[in-house]
Design a protein around this motif. Structure first.
Motif, short mmCIF file in Angstrom:
data_model
loop_
_atom_site.label_atom_id
_atom_site.label_comp_id
_atom_site.label_asym_id
_atom_site.label_seq_id
_atom_site.Cartn_x
_atom_site.Cartn_y
_atom_site.Cartn_z
N ARG A 146 0.84 -1.21 0.00
CA ARG A 146 0.00 0.00 0.00
C ARG A 146 0.87 1.26 0.00
NH1 ARG A 146 -1.94 3.80 3.48
NH2 ARG A 146 -4.01 4.66 2.96
N TYR A 147 1.87 1.29 0.87
CA TYR A 147 2.74 2.47 0.93
C TYR A 147 3.55 2.62 -0.36
CZ TYR A 147 1.57 2.98 5.84
OH TYR A 147 0.89 3.17 7.01
N PHE A 148 3.94 1.49 -0.94
CA PHE A 148 4.68 1.57 -2.20
C PHE A 148 3.79 2.12 -3.32
CE2 PHE A 148 5.54 -0.43 -6.32
CZ PHE A 148 6.80 0.10 -6.57
N PHE A 154 6.44 6.95 -10.60
CA PHE A 154 7.58 6.03 -10.65
C PHE A 154 7.46 5.03 -11.80
CE2 PHE A 154 9.62 2.05 -9.13
CZ PHE A 154 10.92 2.51 -9.05
N ILE A 155 6.21 4.69 -12.14
CA ILE A 155 6.00 3.65 -13.17
C ILE A 155 5.31 4.29 -14.37
CG2 ILE A 155 4.96 1.39 -13.65
CD1 ILE A 155 4.75 1.07 -10.57
N PRO A 156 5.86 4.16 -15.58
CA PRO A 156 5.21 4.74 -16.76
C PRO A 156 3.86 4.08 -17.02
CG PRO A 156 7.02 3.30 -17.41
CD PRO A 156 7.10 3.43 -15.93
N GLN A 157 2.98 4.80 -17.69
CA GLN A 157 1.61 4.33 -17.88
C GLN A 157 1.54 2.96 -18.56
OE1 GLN A 157 -1.08 5.86 -16.71
NE2 GLN A 157 -2.44 4.29 -17.50
N PHE A 158 2.36 2.77 -19.60
CA PHE A 158 2.26 1.52 -20.37
C PHE A 158 2.75 0.30 -19.58
CE2 PHE A 158 6.66 2.62 -21.05
CZ PHE A 158 7.32 1.42 -21.25
N LEU A 159 3.48 0.53 -18.46
CA LEU A 159 4.00 -0.58 -17.66
C LEU A 159 3.18 -0.86 -16.40
CD1 LEU A 159 7.92 -0.36 -17.59
CD2 LEU A 159 6.48 -2.15 -18.56
N PHE A 185 1.98 -4.44 -12.01
CA PHE A 185 1.18 -4.87 -10.87
C PHE A 185 0.84 -6.36 -10.94
CE2 PHE A 185 0.59 -0.41 -9.89
CZ PHE A 185 0.50 -0.42 -8.50
N ILE A 186 0.58 -6.87 -12.14
CA ILE A 186 0.32 -8.31 -12.26
C ILE A 186 1.56 -9.09 -11.83
CG2 ILE A 186 -0.18 -10.19 -13.87
CD1 ILE A 186 -2.56 -8.39 -13.30
N THR A 187 2.71 -8.66 -12.29
CA THR A 187 3.97 -9.32 -11.89
C THR A 187 4.18 -9.20 -10.39
OG1 THR A 187 4.92 -8.77 -14.04
CG2 THR A 187 6.45 -9.40 -12.29
N LEU A 188 3.91 -8.02 -9.84
CA LEU A 188 4.09 -7.79 -8.41
C LEU A 188 3.22 -8.75 -7.59
CD1 LEU A 188 5.43 -5.93 -6.26
CD2 LEU A 188 3.34 -4.53 -6.36
N ILE A 189 1.97 -8.94 -8.00
CA ILE A 189 1.05 -9.84 -7.29
C ILE A 189 1.61 -11.26 -7.28
CG2 ILE A 189 -1.26 -10.87 -7.34
CD1 ILE A 189 -2.07 -8.19 -8.84
N LEU A 190 2.03 -11.73 -8.45
CA LEU A 190 2.52 -13.11 -8.56
C LEU A 190 3.82 -13.30 -7.78
CD1 LEU A 190 1.78 -13.78 -12.34
CD2 LEU A 190 0.42 -14.49 -10.36
N ALA A 200 -2.59 -12.55 -1.24
CA ALA A 200 -3.21 -12.07 -2.48
C ALA A 200 -4.53 -11.36 -2.21
CB ALA A 200 -3.43 -13.24 -3.44
N THR A 201 -5.34 -11.91 -1.30
CA THR A 201 -6.63 -11.30 -0.99
C THR A 201 -6.45 -9.95 -0.29
OG1 THR A 201 -7.58 -13.51 -0.73
CG2 THR A 201 -8.86 -11.67 0.12
N LEU A 202 -5.54 -9.90 0.69
CA LEU A 202 -5.29 -8.63 1.39
C LEU A 202 -4.69 -7.59 0.44
CD1 LEU A 202 -3.89 -9.85 4.84
CD2 LEU A 202 -6.15 -8.95 4.32
N LEU A 203 -3.84 -8.04 -0.48
CA LEU A 203 -3.31 -7.11 -1.49
C LEU A 203 -4.44 -6.49 -2.30
CD1 LEU A 203 -0.18 -8.97 -2.93
CD2 LEU A 203 -0.19 -6.77 -1.75
N GLY A 204 -5.38 -7.33 -2.75
CA GLY A 204 -6.52 -6.81 -3.50
C GLY A 204 -7.35 -5.86 -2.69
N LEU A 205 -7.61 -6.22 -1.42
CA LEU A 205 -8.42 -5.38 -0.55
C LEU A 205 -7.78 -4.02 -0.32
CD1 LEU A 205 -10.84 -5.08 1.43
CD2 LEU A 205 -9.42 -6.16 3.17
N ILE A 206 -6.49 -4.02 -0.05
CA ILE A 206 -5.81 -2.76 0.26
C ILE A 206 -5.58 -1.92 -1.00
CG2 ILE A 206 -3.60 -1.82 1.06
CD1 ILE A 206 -3.57 -4.09 3.13
N VAL A 207 -5.14 -2.54 -2.09
CA VAL A 207 -4.94 -1.79 -3.33
C VAL A 207 -6.27 -1.26 -3.86
CG1 VAL A 207 -4.22 -1.99 -5.75
CG2 VAL A 207 -2.83 -3.02 -3.96
N GLY A 208 -7.33 -2.06 -3.75
CA GLY A 208 -8.64 -1.64 -4.23
C GLY A 208 -9.22 -0.47 -3.47
N ASN A 209 -8.75 -0.26 -2.22
CA ASN A 209 -9.24 0.85 -1.40
C ASN A 209 -8.22 1.98 -1.32
OD1 ASN A 209 -11.96 0.15 0.12
ND2 ASN A 209 -10.79 -1.74 -0.08
N THR A 210 -7.22 1.92 -2.18
CA THR A 210 -6.24 3.00 -2.27
C THR A 210 -6.63 3.94 -3.39
OG1 THR A 210 -4.50 1.50 -1.50
CG2 THR A 210 -3.80 3.54 -2.59
#
Length: 605
Positions: free
Chosen positions: A204-206, A215-220, A225-230, A248-258
């Motif tokens: 979340r902080y990242f 930090f990350i260009p739009q096309f990447l 994020f898919i790579t980061l999750i895996l 994985a579930t907590l990542l989705g919950l926190i990223v989805g509410n960011t």
């Protein structure tokens, strides 16, 4: 055929059957998992068309686990913290007491009813804690349950999936390692929780930092994020076996509410990826089943399956929610509706085979028992959700409601006409003054910026299946349609025609624009306002066998009019666009905008 070509052939069959099942299920409004299971069994053990262990070898289980991680991440992103604030106390009971009671009941039933070894019974009981969000969430959209009940089922389905999978994996490790006490399981649960929470909150902080500093260009962004999750799933599993799915579930919950822009794009991509993953995994898992094992099941085993499917969950839910905020009717419905899905199937596939390899002969019963419960619960629970929700009065009425955005005099008049016809209607505007006439008519209103407020769950769109974007701003109308077509469906969102001089001649909204008035004047905002000030009004006519639509048009030939929408006999609402449309049939109601006439309004002939 060489080995390389054989693998390609079998992969093509898997992908083809998966997408075909999704399309057929959508077309027939049928639970897709049943089709996936049926076609997987047909293509695998029955016809021998696909052999997953030959295709993937040792990579089979790791690939399944990664796909499930993607599915749970997508599910986590759909959860919103504001929902938890409304039903949090009841949910905490479902995440804690209900889980414990269900595991105990499942284990006891396996031991005393089916005569299965206590370790295998405990494992099956933990696997079947989980419900299937890939089944539940589409069913909730269709069933139109009240907000609180819908939130209980959605949150329980998504959060209990990794909890059940984690407990099952820890019990599996407990069995293989031969520990004689529960201390090691408790210690592992603490490790899993600590690792998963640390990784999720660190991400979340990242995400916030990366968004702030570009930090990350739009096309990447999406690939990153898919790579980061895996990668984080793999790291979590390496640190503590069984922690990956919770991570994985907590990542989705926190990223989805960011609150960063990438979350909306990521959610759309993740949803498509999750559909593909579910289709592929179910076909593969079903094709690995040994149908001969079902022949070895006795009456006691089938009684055990029946209790797991229909009896144990209602008891666990009822006992765990005593003296909670969950109403009596909600406790009964939540207990009766708990279809199992992809996580139960994938975990059973992994641990069942592992038990057999470790020398536990009864491990062969894990997969057929779990798959039997999946089939029974998906079919039967899906069939009785609507009737039970209606019986308990936990279903919202009016599934063909219309949300109108833009409170002008003529759109308020339209809302009033829809309300007269007993269609649910709400009109939204950011001007309290413009909403005054609607309030006086008793039309439900939403005051605020609709796109912003929807991010926080208000207004609730459960009963509103159609959007009419009727503001004077072409750009805003197009934005509304673009944002809501994903939730409501592209054939359920409509807007006023756009002005070529302001939007550009080549501008293409690719959405439904309301048709022209008598094939001459476009239904532009200023034209509709001009008609209103000229005395035009919204009227309705019922089409019958004796009074056809053709007759109606002939009788009204002297009047200028705009056929605005048709309410079909089935209750479906269809707005008129240039792409349209099957003409009104007997039993349909036509709503039209017409100039004032000295003759009485047409009602029915």
């Amino acid at each position: 055929m060489d080995h390389h070509a054989l693998i390609f052939k079998e992969l093509g069959i898997v992908f083809g059957l998966g997408i075909a099942s999704q399309w057929i299920a959508w077309k027939l409004r049928f639970p897709v998992i049943i089709l996936l299971l049926a076609l997987g069994i047909l293509a695998g053990p029955v016809l021998g068309l696909i052999h997953p262990h030959v295709m993937f070898g040792d990579l089979l289980n790791p690939l399944i686990e990664l796909a499930v991680a993607i599915i749970l991440f997508e599910g986590g992103m759909s959860l919103k913290f504001y929902e938890f604030r409304h039903v949090g106390r009841g949910l905490m009971r479902l995440f804690s007491f209900a889980v414990v009671i269900h595991v105990i009941l499942g284990a006891a039933t396996g031991i005393f009813i089916a005569g299965i070894d206590w370790k295998v019974s405990l494992l099956i009981g933990s696997i079947l804690i989980v419900t299937g969000p890939t089944v539940i969430i589409p069913a909730l959209r269709e069933a139109k349950l009240v907000k609180s009940t819908s939130r209980y089922l959605k949150w329980e389905g998504i959060i209990n999936d990794p909890i059940g999978a984690m407990i099952a994996v820890l019990i599996f490790n407990f069995i293989l390692q031969g520990h004689s006490d529960a201390y090691h399981i408790f210690l592992d649960i603490l490790k899993v929780t600590a690792i998963s929470c640390s990784i999720a909150f660190g991400v979340r902080y990242f995400v916030l930092w990366a968004s702030k500093h570009a930090f990350i260009p739009q096309f990447l962004k999406i690939p990153f994020f898919i790579t980061l999750i895996l990668v984080l799933y793999i790291i979590s599993e390496l640190l503590q076996k069984g922690s990956g799915l919770l991570t994985a579930t907590l990542l989705g919950l926190i990223v989805g509410n960011t609150d960063v822009k990438i979350t909306k794009e990521l959610r759309r991509f993740e949803e498509s990826l999750a559909i593909f993953a579910v289709s592929t995994i179910f076909i593969i898992l079903a094709s690995t089943l040994d149908i001969d094992v079902w022949k070895e099941l006795s009456f006691r085993h089938y009684l055990y399956i029946f209790l797991l499917s229909f009896v144990l969950r209602p008891i666990a839910i009822y006992l765990s929610t005593i003296r909670s905020d969950v109403s009596f009717k909600e406790r009964i419905l939540i207990g009766l509706y708990g279809p199992r899905g992809i996580v139960a199937a994938s975990v059973a596939g992994v641990v069942g085979a592992g038990l057999v390899d470790a020398g536990y002969e009864e491990g062969k019963f894990v997969l057929p028992v779990v798959f039997s419960v999946i089939i029974l619960t998906v079919v039967v629970h899906s069939l009785w959700l609507k009737p039970f929700s209606k019986l308990f009065k936990l279903r919202t009425e009016g599934q063909n409601g219309v949300l109108i955005v833009g409170a002008s005099p003529w759109s308020v008049q339209l809302a009033g006409k829809l309300q007269q016809l007993k269609l649910p209607v709400m009109i939204s505007d950011h001007s309290w003054y413009k909403l005054s006439e609607a309030r006086q008519l008793g039309v439900k209103v939403h005051f605020g910026k609709i796109l912003h407020d929807l991010e926080y769950g208000e207004p609730e769109l459960t009963v509103y299946n159609y959007l009419l974007a009727l503001t004077e701003d072409d750009s805003y109308n197009s934005l509304l349609v673009h944002k809501l077509e994903h939730e409501l469906g592209s054939d359920h969102v409509y807007q006023l025609p756009t002005h070529e001089e302001t939007m550009g001649a080549d501008f293409d909204t690719e959405v439904n624009e309301l048709a022209k008035i008598d094939s001459s004047d476009e239904a532009l905002f200023e034209n509709m306002m001009e008609k209103y000030h000229s005395g035009w009004q919204f009227r309705n006519v019922n089409i019958t066998e004796k009074y056809s639509f053709k007759t109606f048009r002939e009788e009204q030939a002297h009047r200028k009019m705009f056929i605005f929408l048709i309410v079909r006999e089935s209750g479906r609402v269809q707005f008129i666009t240039d792409k349209d449309l099957r003409p009104p049939q007997p039993g349909d109601t036509v709503i039209y905008y017409a100039e004032e006439s000295h003759s009485a309004e047409v009602t029915e002939k």
